[in-house]
Write a protein that holds these residues in place. Structure first.
Motif, PDB file in Angstrom:
ATOM      1  N   ALA A 444       0.860  -1.181   0.000  1.00  0.00           N
ATOM      2  CA  ALA A 444       0.000   0.000   0.000  1.00  0.00           C
ATOM      3  C   ALA A 444       0.893   1.226   0.000  1.00  0.00           C
ATOM      4  CB  ALA A 444      -0.936   0.006   1.211  1.00  0.00           C
ATOM      5  N   GLY A 445       0.394   2.307  -0.575  1.00  0.00           N
ATOM      6  CA  GLY A 445       1.182   3.528  -0.641  1.00  0.00           C
ATOM      7  C   GLY A 445       0.342   4.702  -1.099  1.00  0.00           C
ATOM      8  N   ILE A 446       1.022   5.771  -1.479  1.00  0.00           N
ATOM      9  CA  ILE A 446       0.343   6.961  -1.987  1.00  0.00           C
ATOM     10  C   ILE A 446       0.888   7.272  -3.371  1.00  0.00           C
ATOM     11  CG2 ILE A 446      -0.164   7.913   0.271  1.00  0.00           C
ATOM     12  CD1 ILE A 446       2.280   9.726  -0.036  1.00  0.00           C
ATOM     13  N   GLU A 447       0.081   7.948  -4.147  1.00  0.00           N
ATOM     14  CA  GLU A 447       0.446   8.306  -5.514  1.00  0.00           C
ATOM     15  C   GLU A 447      -0.078   9.709  -5.789  1.00  0.00           C
ATOM     16  OE1 GLU A 447      -0.094   5.351  -8.784  1.00  0.00           O
ATOM     17  OE2 GLU A 447      -1.477   6.868  -9.536  1.00  0.00           O
ATOM     18  N   TRP A 448       0.713  10.508  -6.515  1.00  0.00           N
ATOM     19  CA  TRP A 448       0.281  11.862  -6.845  1.00  0.00           C
ATOM     20  C   TRP A 448       0.604  12.159  -8.300  1.00  0.00           C
ATOM     21  CZ3 TRP A 448       4.408  10.653  -3.789  1.00  0.00           C
ATOM     22  CH2 TRP A 448       5.672  11.032  -4.262  1.00  0.00           C
ATOM     23  N   GLY A 456       4.071  27.891 -19.198  1.00  0.00           N
ATOM     24  CA  GLY A 456       5.026  28.607 -18.383  1.00  0.00           C
ATOM     25  C   GLY A 456       5.361  27.891 -17.105  1.00  0.00           C
ATOM     26  N   GLU A 457       4.489  26.989 -16.663  1.00  0.00           N
ATOM     27  CA  GLU A 457       4.802  26.218 -15.469  1.00  0.00           C
ATOM     28  C   GLU A 457       5.746  25.080 -15.826  1.00  0.00           C
ATOM     29  OE1 GLU A 457       1.147  24.922 -13.859  1.00  0.00           O
ATOM     30  OE2 GLU A 457       0.787  26.782 -12.773  1.00  0.00           O
ATOM     31  N   LYS A 458       6.332  24.482 -14.794  1.00  0.00           N
ATOM     32  CA  LYS A 458       7.207  23.337 -15.035  1.00  0.00           C
ATOM     33  C   LYS A 458       6.375  22.164 -15.526  1.00  0.00           C
ATOM     34  CE  LYS A 458      10.895  24.603 -11.865  1.00  0.00           C
ATOM     35  NZ  LYS A 458      11.732  24.180 -10.729  1.00  0.00           N
ATOM     36  N   PRO A 459       7.006  21.187 -16.163  1.00  0.00           N
ATOM     37  CA  PRO A 459       6.263  20.036 -16.677  1.00  0.00           C
ATOM     38  C   PRO A 459       5.477  19.353 -15.564  1.00  0.00           C
ATOM     39  CG  PRO A 459       8.505  20.040 -17.510  1.00  0.00           C
ATOM     40  CD  PRO A 459       8.435  21.120 -16.471  1.00  0.00           C
ATOM     41  N   ALA A 460       4.432  18.631 -15.994  1.00  0.00           N
ATOM     42  CA  ALA A 460       3.593  17.911 -15.031  1.00  0.00           C
ATOM     43  C   ALA A 460       4.435  16.927 -14.232  1.00  0.00           C
ATOM     44  CB  ALA A 460       2.476  17.169 -15.778  1.00  0.00           C
ATOM     45  N   THR A 461       4.059  16.735 -13.001  1.00  0.00           N
ATOM     46  CA  THR A 461       4.818  15.841 -12.118  1.00  0.00           C
ATOM     47  C   THR A 461       3.945  14.672 -11.686  1.00  0.00           C
ATOM     48  OG1 THR A 461       6.092  15.730 -10.072  1.00  0.00           O
ATOM     49  CG2 THR A 461       4.128  17.095 -10.043  1.00  0.00           C
ATOM     50  N   SER A 462       4.581  13.612 -11.290  1.00  0.00           N
ATOM     51  CA  SER A 462       3.881  12.438 -10.765  1.00  0.00           C
ATOM     52  C   SER A 462       4.887  11.633  -9.955  1.00  0.00           C
ATOM     53  CB  SER A 462       3.291  11.583 -11.894  1.00  0.00           C
ATOM     54  OG  SER A 462       4.327  11.070 -12.725  1.00  0.00           O
ATOM     55  N   GLY A 463       4.385  10.820  -9.084  1.00  0.00           N
ATOM     56  CA  GLY A 463       5.257   9.991  -8.265  1.00  0.00           C
ATOM     57  C   GLY A 463       4.451   9.127  -7.319  1.00  0.00           C
ATOM     58  N   GLU A 464       5.155   8.293  -6.587  1.00  0.00           N
ATOM     59  CA  GLU A 464       4.490   7.393  -5.639  1.00  0.00           C
ATOM     60  C   GLU A 464       5.467   6.990  -4.550  1.00  0.00           C
ATOM     61  OE1 GLU A 464       5.114   2.948  -7.379  1.00  0.00           O
ATOM     62  OE2 GLU A 464       3.438   4.093  -8.219  1.00  0.00           O
ATOM     63  N   ILE A 465       4.921   6.554  -3.435  1.00  0.00           N
ATOM     64  CA  ILE A 465       5.714   6.021  -2.325  1.00  0.00           C
ATOM     65  C   ILE A 465       4.999   4.775  -1.810  1.00  0.00           C
ATOM     66  CG2 ILE A 465       6.687   6.425  -0.040  1.00  0.00           C
ATOM     67  CD1 ILE A 465       6.581   9.374  -0.548  1.00  0.00           C
ATOM     68  N   ILE A 466       5.745   3.708  -1.650  1.00  0.00           N
ATOM     69  CA  ILE A 466       5.203   2.514  -0.999  1.00  0.00           C
ATOM     70  C   ILE A 466       5.326   2.724   0.507  1.00  0.00           C
ATOM     71  CG2 ILE A 466       5.342   0.011  -0.773  1.00  0.00           C
ATOM     72  CD1 ILE A 466       4.520   1.007  -3.541  1.00  0.00           C
ATOM     73  N   ILE A 467       4.197   2.888   1.161  1.00  0.00           N
ATOM     74  CA  ILE A 467       4.205   3.157   2.598  1.00  0.00           C
ATOM     75  C   ILE A 467       4.462   1.882   3.399  1.00  0.00           C
ATOM     76  CG2 ILE A 467       2.849   4.035   4.536  1.00  0.00           C
ATOM     77  CD1 ILE A 467       3.734   6.160   2.544  1.00  0.00           C
ATOM     78  N   THR A 468       3.864   0.803   2.983  1.00  0.00           N
ATOM     79  CA  THR A 468       4.029  -0.447   3.740  1.00  0.00           C
ATOM     80  C   THR A 468       3.918  -1.638   2.814  1.00  0.00           C
ATOM     81  OG1 THR A 468       3.166  -1.792   5.573  1.00  0.00           O
ATOM     82  CG2 THR A 468       1.567  -0.560   4.306  1.00  0.00           C
ATOM     83  N   GLN A 469       4.725  -2.647   3.099  1.00  0.00           N
ATOM     84  CA  GLN A 469       4.611  -3.941   2.446  1.00  0.00           C
ATOM     85  C   GLN A 469       3.751  -4.823   3.335  1.00  0.00           C
ATOM     86  OE1 GLN A 469       5.651  -4.926  -0.458  1.00  0.00           O
ATOM     87  NE2 GLN A 469       7.190  -3.431  -1.091  1.00  0.00           N
ATOM     88  N   GLY A 470       2.704  -5.342   2.772  1.00  0.00           N
ATOM     89  CA  GLY A 470       1.789  -6.169   3.552  1.00  0.00           C
ATOM     90  C   GLY A 470       2.258  -7.606   3.651  1.00  0.00           C
ATOM     91  N   GLY A 471       1.353  -8.505   3.511  1.00  0.00           N
ATOM     92  CA  GLY A 471       1.639  -9.922   3.606  1.00  0.00           C
ATOM     93  C   GLY A 471       0.381 -10.715   3.325  1.00  0.00           C
ATOM     94  N   PRO A 472       0.546 -12.023   3.067  1.00  0.00           N
ATOM     95  CA  PRO A 472      -0.623 -12.849   2.735  1.00  0.00           C
ATOM     96  C   PRO A 472      -1.697 -12.864   3.811  1.00  0.00           C
ATOM     97  CG  PRO A 472       1.429 -13.985   2.203  1.00  0.00           C
ATOM     98  CD  PRO A 472       1.801 -12.769   2.977  1.00  0.00           C
ATOM     99  N   GLU A 473      -1.308 -12.653   5.048  1.00  0.00           N
ATOM    100  CA  GLU A 473      -2.288 -12.724   6.128  1.00  0.00           C
ATOM    101  C   GLU A 473      -2.654 -11.344   6.683  1.00  0.00           C
ATOM    102  OE1 GLU A 473      -0.746 -15.349   9.032  1.00  0.00           O
ATOM    103  OE2 GLU A 473      -0.854 -17.128   7.749  1.00  0.00           O
ATOM    104  N   VAL A 474      -2.168 -10.286   6.033  1.00  0.00           N
ATOM    105  CA  VAL A 474      -2.490  -8.917   6.466  1.00  0.00           C
ATOM    106  C   VAL A 474      -3.770  -8.492   5.754  1.00  0.00           C
ATOM    107  CG1 VAL A 474      -1.726  -6.534   6.540  1.00  0.00           C
ATOM    108  CG2 VAL A 474      -0.072  -8.374   6.842  1.00  0.00           C
ATOM    109  N   GLU A 475      -4.861  -8.413   6.497  1.00  0.00           N
ATOM    110  CA  GLU A 475      -6.147  -8.069   5.906  1.00  0.00           C
ATOM    111  C   GLU A 475      -6.503  -6.594   6.106  1.00  0.00           C
ATOM    112  OE1 GLU A 475      -9.031 -10.695   7.495  1.00  0.00           O
ATOM    113  OE2 GLU A 475      -8.193 -12.478   6.499  1.00  0.00           O
ATOM    114  N   ARG A 476      -5.797  -5.931   6.987  1.00  0.00           N
ATOM    115  CA  ARG A 476      -6.113  -4.525   7.230  1.00  0.00           C
ATOM    116  C   ARG A 476      -4.838  -3.788   7.580  1.00  0.00           C
ATOM    117  NH1 ARG A 476      -7.746  -0.558  10.842  1.00  0.00           N
ATOM    118  NH2 ARG A 476      -9.621   0.590  10.212  1.00  0.00           N
ATOM    119  N   ILE A 477      -4.651  -2.624   6.988  1.00  0.00           N
ATOM    120  CA  ILE A 477      -3.478  -1.805   7.305  1.00  0.00           C
ATOM    121  C   ILE A 477      -3.961  -0.416   7.708  1.00  0.00           C
ATOM    122  CG2 ILE A 477      -1.879  -3.081   5.848  1.00  0.00           C
ATOM    123  CD1 ILE A 477      -2.756   0.263   4.579  1.00  0.00           C
TER     124      ILE A 477
END
Length: 889
Positions: A444-448, A456-477
């Motif tokens: 799970a993570g965030i994306e912008w 005149g503005e700088k080129p469009a930006t985008s990116g992402e960060i993986i906040i946490t690595q889950g697991g097969p038994e992780v049902e809620r973060i």
């Protein structure tokens, strides 16, 4: 002298001897016949006795043994005795004479005397041989006149022989008419200790001697006759202990007996013709399932190890593609069991086909299992049945329901952020990302990404960060996250921020949360936002001031009343209402003060807001804090004290007087705070004009820069010759130019309104210059001197006619004009100490120095907080990079 001579020449007469010999033969013949006949009679009788008893009941071993011994004893026991008595005891003439004497005493005695004379020795002096011989002759003559056979014992040999013959006929008849029964009886008679079942004319096919029946339930007992059974009675009778008899008729070689439910063991006695059969009945509880577990092996892509699930309600939920192995523990050992065919549960789609399954259970004592079976995409039920070691049936209504569910997509949420948020680039947003999935979260993570850009503005930006690595038994973060545009080099623009969650379902991709629009503002835009927030604070402060003034008027009316009226019910009620109203004002002031504090913190982030404006805001905030924390609550306390029942009239009047006095000070202080806020707001508003003009100038320079980039591809071309891509860029520049023109018109109107309120000459001068330049008016005539006439609509016309070079020059000249007007306003503000404020220049006093020091400290604290927050963002990036290198599978 006489001599003793041996009697060798004196024997009994030959005729007498022959007569005695004939008597002995007759005697022996009769007795031998009797002995033989009697022995056979014993054997025949014992056999017939056993044969007859076996027709009635199963003769036990001991009885068979006694019957055999009794029969054989006549032959083996009586025969030696009879032989000894009648054969060995009657071999000599004397023995025969004694037997004759029993019938003929005189003759017998004389014969005995003759026989004794025969045994005597000769003696010339005492015995005359002639006399002895004469005596023998006389006895012989007498015996000859008699039938010695009449002296024989009573003749029984014929009777006994006939009896033996009759018994032989009976035995033969038994063998002739019932050869199997006769042979069986003979075997049982001959070998009483052998385990030979008695033969019955009515025979059962595989008779049972023990039967477990359901506890307390009516049960059926079926007896089946052998096909070769000689007798097949039409009716049979059964009795369970002392209970009433149960009758059953013969139907297709079967007798079906129905018995009521039993709770104690007992014996059932069946009577079928000559057959008597005993069956032991033992009531037992039906075998039931004590524990049910299911071993669930999820699909391989989930990477979830198999698990055991205890079923308490007979239902199991499994993801589609799982393999299920069922394990049952029963109350008694099982002999066999089956499952299926499976039954569909719920509605089946027409395009699907449901294949039922069934099969045997694997039995190990009290444990049964089967599987694995696949959980498809349809819910189904599996019925079970089993038979225990006592042949009791269980599980007739036992079912396990399998709810097959699809691997649903995950859900993602952003918590702690409004749907729209305005921040400066260096500001940090702290929030929380939430994710849920029914079968494991992979990451799970965030994306912008940029949400629309302008030329005149700088080129469009985008990116992402993986906040946490889950697991097969992780049902809620639930993970904290931070985002700062400055940490990623993002310039002022609009962004779309979303959280995302990925699960393990193949090729599903990411699932996103609702987007949050982030307005990354420049200092100028941020200042305008703060200005609008400040306007709302001032408006609410004015409203609160009017309410406090109205409360003061009412309190002054109460002050005019004497103490007795204040203590009256009406006076107390008015005091209570005033106290409640004052408490509400205190609550509103505290809430407004918190907003003012947050506004000050946000203002400290903006470098374009001057220190004098912030000082005025700080003074207003300080007054608001003092009012909400001390002075206004004191008024409320005095009003409460005035309305207490324990007060004297004098004390109530004194409390009201104090309340009025303190409230006047509150009203005066609120007025001063409002004046400080308005003064700060004027300066704030004046400074926004400077920033807005600079922003418009920056946009004009941006348009010019964008046009210069595409100038090489469009110079000298006619409109229809321009490449579509370059034409699209020109159209975008034209649209942005229209937006800038609209902003400048609003600036010009706002300047006019501001001058009307403040009557400041510098603002009127700028408005006049803007009108003279006609920067926002579309002149129809051709204007050549762009330094005097810089109408933005004219630049649009140049762009639409593909006169890019002319448009570039016009945009630059327009930007210069806008910066010139901004400098004019900024200089006037510095000279006058702020718009609408007098006081000119001069050396700064100690109060100004203290505030500047406090402001620097506050900004340092704010910068430190922003630095820590950006460090958290960078830490997120670091974790993201590490997790990418070592992903959790």
């Amino acid at each position: 002298m006489s001599a003793n001579l041996p009697n060798h020449d004196h024997v009994i007469p030959e005729i007498l001897k022959r007569q005695l010999e004939s008597f002995r033969k007759h005697l022996w013949r009769r007795k031998v016949i009797e002995i033989i006949a009697l022995g056979w009679i014993g054997l025949f009788l014992s056999f017939l006795l056993l044969f007859g008893l076996d027709r009635i009941w199963p003769t036990p071993v001991w009885a068979r043994f006694l019957i055999l011994i009794s029969g054989v004893s006549l032959f083996a026991g009586f025969a030696p005795y009879a032989l000894h008595r009648w054969i060995w005891g009657h071999r000599h003439e004397g023995q025969l004479a004694r037997l004759i004497a029993k019938k003929f005493p005189g003759l017998g005695d004389r014969l005995l005397g003759v026989i004794e004379l025969q045994a005597q020795d000769e003696n010339g002096d005492t015995l005359s041989p002639r006399l002895r011989e004469a005596a023998m002759q006389v006895v012989a003559a007498e015996a000859q006149r008699r039938e010695l056979d009449e002296a024989l014992p009573e003749a029984r040999h014929r009777k006994w022989a006939l009896a033996a013959m009759a018994l032989l006929i009976l035995v033969s008849t038994a063998f002739v008419f019932a050869p199997k029964a006769g042979l069986n009886a003979f075997e049982r008679w001959l070998n009483p200790f052998a385990s030979i079942e008695r033969y019955t004319f009515t025979q059962l096919d595989e008779p049972i001697t023990f039967l477990a029946v359901p506890y307390g339930e009516a049960f059926r007992v079926t007896l089946k006759l052998k096909a070769e059974s000689e007798q097949k009675p039409q009716f049979a009778i059964a009795r369970l202990e002392n209970q009433p008899e149960v009758r059953a008729s013969l139907q297709d070689h079967h007798y079906d007996f129905m018995f009521p439910g039993q709770q104690a063991e007992g014996f059932v006695t069946f009577r079928l013709g000559d057959l008597k059969h005993r069956l032991k009945i033992q009531p037992k509880q039906r075998p039931v399932v004590l524990h049910t577990t299911v071993t669930v092996k999820p699909p391989a892509y989930l990477n979830i190890p198999e698990s055991k699930v205890a079923l308490n309600i007979g239902e199991i939920t499994a993801v589609e593609g799982s393999k299920l192995t069922f394990n049952l523990e029963t109350s008694s050992p099982l002999k066999k069991g089956t499952f299926g065919p499976t039954e569909i549960s719920g509605e089946l789609l027409k395009s699907e086909e449901f294949e039922s399954i069934n099969g045997p259970l694997k039995i190990t004592g009290v444990e049964a299992s089967f599987g694995p079976i696949d959980a498809g995409n349809t819910a189904f039920s599996i019925p079970f049945s089993w038979i225990d070691e006592f042949d009791l049936i269980g599980g007739e209504s036992f079912k396990i329901r399998v709810d097959a569910v699809k691997d649903a997509p995950p859900v993602a949420y952003l918590q702690g952020l409004d749907r729209q948020k305005a921040i400066v680039p260096k500001e940090v947003l702290d929030f929380e990302i939430l994710g849920e999935d029914d079968f494991g979260i992979r990451k799970a993570g965030i994306e912008w990404s940029s949400y629309g850009t302008i030329p005149g503005e700088k080129p469009a930006t985008s990116g992402e960060i993986i906040i946490t690595q889950g697991g097969p038994e992780v049902e809620r973060i639930s993970e904290p996250a931070s985002f700062s545009p400055a940490a990623f080099g993002i310039t002022p623009q609009r962004l779309i921020l979303r959280s995302f969650v990925e699960d393990y379902f193949p090729e599903r991709g990411r699932v996103y949360s609702e987007p949050v629009v982030i307005y990354v503002l420049s200092d100028e835009e941020h200042a305008q936002l703060l200005k609008s927030q400040f306007d709302r604070v001032i408006a609410e402060l004015e409203d609160l001031s009017r309410k406090e003034l109205n409360l003061l008027d009412e309190n002054e009316r109460l002050e005019r009343l004497d103490g007795e009226k204040l203590q009256a019910d009406e006076g107390k009620e008015r005091l209570t209402e005033q106290e409640k109203a004052e408490d509400e004002n205190v609550r509103a002031m505290k809430e407004l003060t918190k907003r003012m504090e947050q506004l000050m913190k946000d203002t400290a982030r903006n470098e374009s807001i001057d220190k004098k404006t912030m000082k005025k805001m700080a003074e207003a905030m300080k007054s608001m804090q003092e009012l909400s924390e001390k002075e206004m609550p004191d008024v409320s306390e005095k009003l409460q004290a005035a309305g207490e029942a324990s007060n004297t009239p004098e004390k109530s009047k004194e409390d009201v007087k104090k309340a009025v006095k303190e409230q006047k000070e509150v009203v005066e202080k609120m007025s001063q705070a409002l004046a400080d806020a308005k003064d700060a707001n004027k300066r704030f508003e004046a400074s926004t004009f400077v920033t807005r003009l600079k922003k418009a100038a920056e946009e004009q320079n941006g348009i010019a820069s964008g046009l210069i980039t595409g100038l090489a591809n469009t110079i000298g071309m006619r409109e229809f010759e321009v490449d579509p891509k370059d034409k699209r860029k020109l159209e975008e520049s034209s649209k942005q130019l229209a937006l800038t023109a609209s902003d400048i018109r609003w600036i010009q109107e706002d300047l006019g309104h501001y001058h009307a309120r403040t009557n400041e000459d510098v603002f009127k001068q700028v408005v006049d210059l803007m009108r003279e330049s006609k920067i926002s008016v579309n002149e129809q005539k051709k204007i050549t001197d762009v330094t005097l006439d810089v109408g933005l609509e004219k630049i649009q016309d140049k762009l639409q006619a593909n006169h890019a070079y002319t448009a570039i020059e016009t945009s630059r000249k327009t930007a210069d004009k806008l910066n010139e007007w901004a400098a004019l306003l900024e200089g006037a503000m510095d000279e006058n100490g702020g718009a609408g404020g007098g006081g000119g220049g001069g050396a700064p006093n100690s109060e100004d120095e203290d505030f500047e020091f406090m402001l620097r400290v506050m900004k340092m604290i704010q910068q430190q907080q922003d630095l820590r927050a950006r460090t958290r963002v960078l830490e997120q990036l670091k974790r993201d990079a590490q997790s990418t290198q070592n992903p959790i599978r």
